[in-house]
Design a protein around this motif. Structure first.
Motif, PDB file in Angstrom:
ATOM      1  N   ILE A 271       5.135  -5.551   9.194  1.00 32.21           N
ATOM      2  CA  ILE A 271       5.304  -4.672   7.892  1.00 32.21           C
ATOM      3  C   ILE A 271       4.150  -5.160   6.921  1.00 32.21           C
ATOM      4  N   ALA A 272       3.346  -5.787   7.282  1.00 36.48           N
ATOM      5  CA  ALA A 272       2.172  -6.172   6.281  1.00 36.48           C
ATOM      6  C   ALA A 272       1.244  -4.760   6.188  1.00 36.48           C
ATOM      7  N   VAL A 273       1.113  -3.984   7.610  1.00 34.06           N
ATOM      8  CA  VAL A 273       0.222  -2.953   7.737  1.00 34.06           C
ATOM      9  C   VAL A 273       1.174  -1.776   7.565  1.00 34.06           C
ATOM     10  N   ASP A 274       2.246  -1.730   7.111  1.00 33.91           N
ATOM     11  CA  ASP A 274       3.156  -0.523   6.957  1.00 33.91           C
ATOM     12  C   ASP A 274       2.729   0.381   5.984  1.00 33.91           C
ATOM     13  N   THR A 275       2.754   1.706   5.893  1.00 32.22           N
ATOM     14  CA  THR A 275       2.146   2.627   5.095  1.00 32.22           C
ATOM     15  C   THR A 275       2.840   2.271   3.348  1.00 32.22           C
ATOM     16  N   THR A 276       3.908   1.624   3.543  1.00 31.64           N
ATOM     17  CA  THR A 276       4.844   1.231   2.155  1.00 31.64           C
ATOM     18  C   THR A 276       3.904   0.041   1.456  1.00 31.64           C
ATOM     19  N   ALA A 277       3.225  -0.604   2.328  1.00 30.69           N
ATOM     20  CA  ALA A 277       2.468  -1.872   1.681  1.00 30.69           C
ATOM     21  C   ALA A 277       1.120  -1.414   1.478  1.00 30.69           C
ATOM     22  N   LEU A 278       0.490  -0.522   2.101  1.00 35.04           N
ATOM     23  CA  LEU A 278      -0.933  -0.303   1.949  1.00 35.04           C
ATOM     24  C   LEU A 278      -1.305   1.109   1.273  1.00 35.04           C
ATOM     25  N   SER A 279      -0.312   1.586   0.799  1.00 33.19           N
ATOM     26  CA  SER A 279      -0.418   2.951   0.187  1.00 33.19           C
ATOM     27  C   SER A 279      -0.620   3.076  -1.439  1.00 33.19           C
ATOM     28  N   GLY A 280      -0.558   1.876  -2.011  1.00 32.21           N
ATOM     29  CA  GLY A 280      -0.468   1.901  -3.410  1.00 32.21           C
ATOM     30  C   GLY A 280      -1.762   1.507  -4.169  1.00 32.21           C
TER      31      GLY A 280
END
Length: 421
Positions: A271-280
């Motif tokens: 989950i570290a490379v999920d869009t929820t972590a990388l899109s901010g």
């Protein structure tokens, strides 16, 4: 910042991924008097999703997944007609802990009298809900995101998971990190609960077997915002850092790693490379680019029209992330087999929902992320991806390094560890 990991084509017509995919379900309705439809012709599905804390976005992602799936039936996230029965969704928010998850699951079953429980999200939540499911075998539970290994090994025949567990997701990444990337020594930073234990365990068991070593560990509480002290103590001889964080926690670490000038490459937990972590935060690119990870979400170059259709349907929704990530695809890959199972039974779920569960056990569906079947423990047999984060200016994306098909579950579970597991 924009995260892109799939083609962005216009969605053609109403969403029909579920209806157009190959889903073969058996165990249709028998002559049972127990239709389990609440007695009023409506079948209710209770949905558990996180609404507080670093994963507070998870409920919204679950609703979006249900919305897309129900579009194939002319419905929406509140419900609709599936086959011969009206389906209604009842949503209950949690804070990501085992206590609230079990309390809300009991409320849905014992107070709201739902027929089926869908969820939860977090690993500790999943373990608590499975223990509760063992006490109510007449109800069916479909896990929507929680992925510690043990959830389908507890003997709860009424619990289904249509995606890989967190150890399965890291299959191949440990060997790739050691043999292909040349990492000999890795420092571990991860959140202190069941999902990261298994996710990191899957990676490090393979990495250590290939000859790698762990140079140190930091297990942090969910919601940690200050990583400066941890970053300052990473040993110089460390070749890379394993980041087993998710959501806002992952974004905080990556941003602080850039500020601190961390030059070491990263290995991401799923989950570290999920869009929820990388899109901010636009600062993330300096740390995230080149990070490798494994999981159920493909990167660019994944040739599956069902993924394109799902991605286009997702990005057509309101206030969505730039592309669907793990917290959207897992609920979607879970709700579609459930809806098709309901349809296959003709709305008669059978005594103690045996007919529904027979239908779910026979799932054979070409999902947006590959074919899904289930094993004798009601655990999904699925495809898995090794990915790498790429950067084009401030735009982060995922590139698919390799894909494994027909990945099955093992039986090893992990607790917190400080040396090679």
């Amino acid at each position: 910042m924009r995260l892109t990991n799939s083609p962005n084509k216009k969605f053609l017509g109403a969403m029909a991924v579920a209806a157009s995919s190959a889903l073969i379900l058996t165990g249709c309705a028998g002559g049972s008097d127990d239709s389990s439809d609440g007695g009023d012709g409506t079948l209710t599905i209770g949905v558990l999703g996180i609404t507080e804390g670093s994963l507070a976005f998870a409920m919204d992602e679950t609703e979006r997944a249900i919305e897309i799936a129900m579009q194939a039936y002319g419905g929406d996230s509140s419900g609709g007609t599936v086959g011969d029965v009206e389906v209604e969704f009842i949503y209950e928010g949690t804070d990501g802990t085992s206590g609230t998850a079990q309390t809300k699951a009991k409320k849905l079953v014992e107070n709201d009298d739902v027929d089926i429980v869908f969820g939860p999200v977090s690993g500790d939540e999943g373990e608590a809900v499975v223990q509760y499911a063992l006490t109510v075998p007449e109800k069916t539970f479909v896990i929507s995101a929680a992925s510690p290994v043990g959830l389908t090994l507890e003997g709860a025949t009424n619990v289904y998971r249509f995606f890989g567990d967190s150890a399965m997701w890291m299959g191949g990444v440990g060997t790739y990190a050691h043999d292909d990337k040349g990492y000999e020594n890795i420092y571990l930073i991860a959140e202190d609960y069941s999902f990261p234990y298994d996710n990191a365990g899957g990676f490090f068991s393979e990495f250590c077997a290939a000859g790698g070593e762990i140079t140190g560990t930091s297990w942090v509480p969910v919601g940690t915002t200050d990583y400066a002290t941890i970053i300052s103590t990473i040993p110089d001889e460390t070749d890379a850092v394993y980041v087993g964080l998710g959501g806002a926690d992952a974004a905080s670490f990556l941003s602080q790693a850039v500020t601190a000038g961390v030059a070491k490459p990263l290995v991401g937990g799923t989950i570290a490379v999920d869009t929820t972590a990388l899109s901010g935060d636009s600062n993330l690119a300096g740390a995230a680019a080149g990070m490798i990870a494994g999981g159920p979400v493909p990167g660019a170059g994944y040739d599956n029209p069902n993924w394109v259709e799902f991605s286009d349907a997702y990005t057509a929704l309101t206030d969505e992330f730039p592309s669907p990530g793990i917290f959207a695809i897992l609920p979607y890959n879970s709700i579609v087999p459930l809806l098709m199972g309901i349809e296959a039974t003709g709305a008669d779920l059978g005594a103690d929902q045996a007919d529904l569960q027979s239908a779910l056990s026979a799932t054979d569906w070409d999902s947006p992320t590959g074919n899904i079947t289930v094993d004798e423990n009601n655990q999904g047999i699925v495809d898995n991806f090794i990915v790498e984060v790429t950067a084009d200016g401030d735009a982060l994306g995922l590139n698919t390094i390799s894909e494994a098909t027909g990945v099955t579950q093992g039986t090893v579970t992990y607790d917190r560890f400080d040396t090679c597991p």
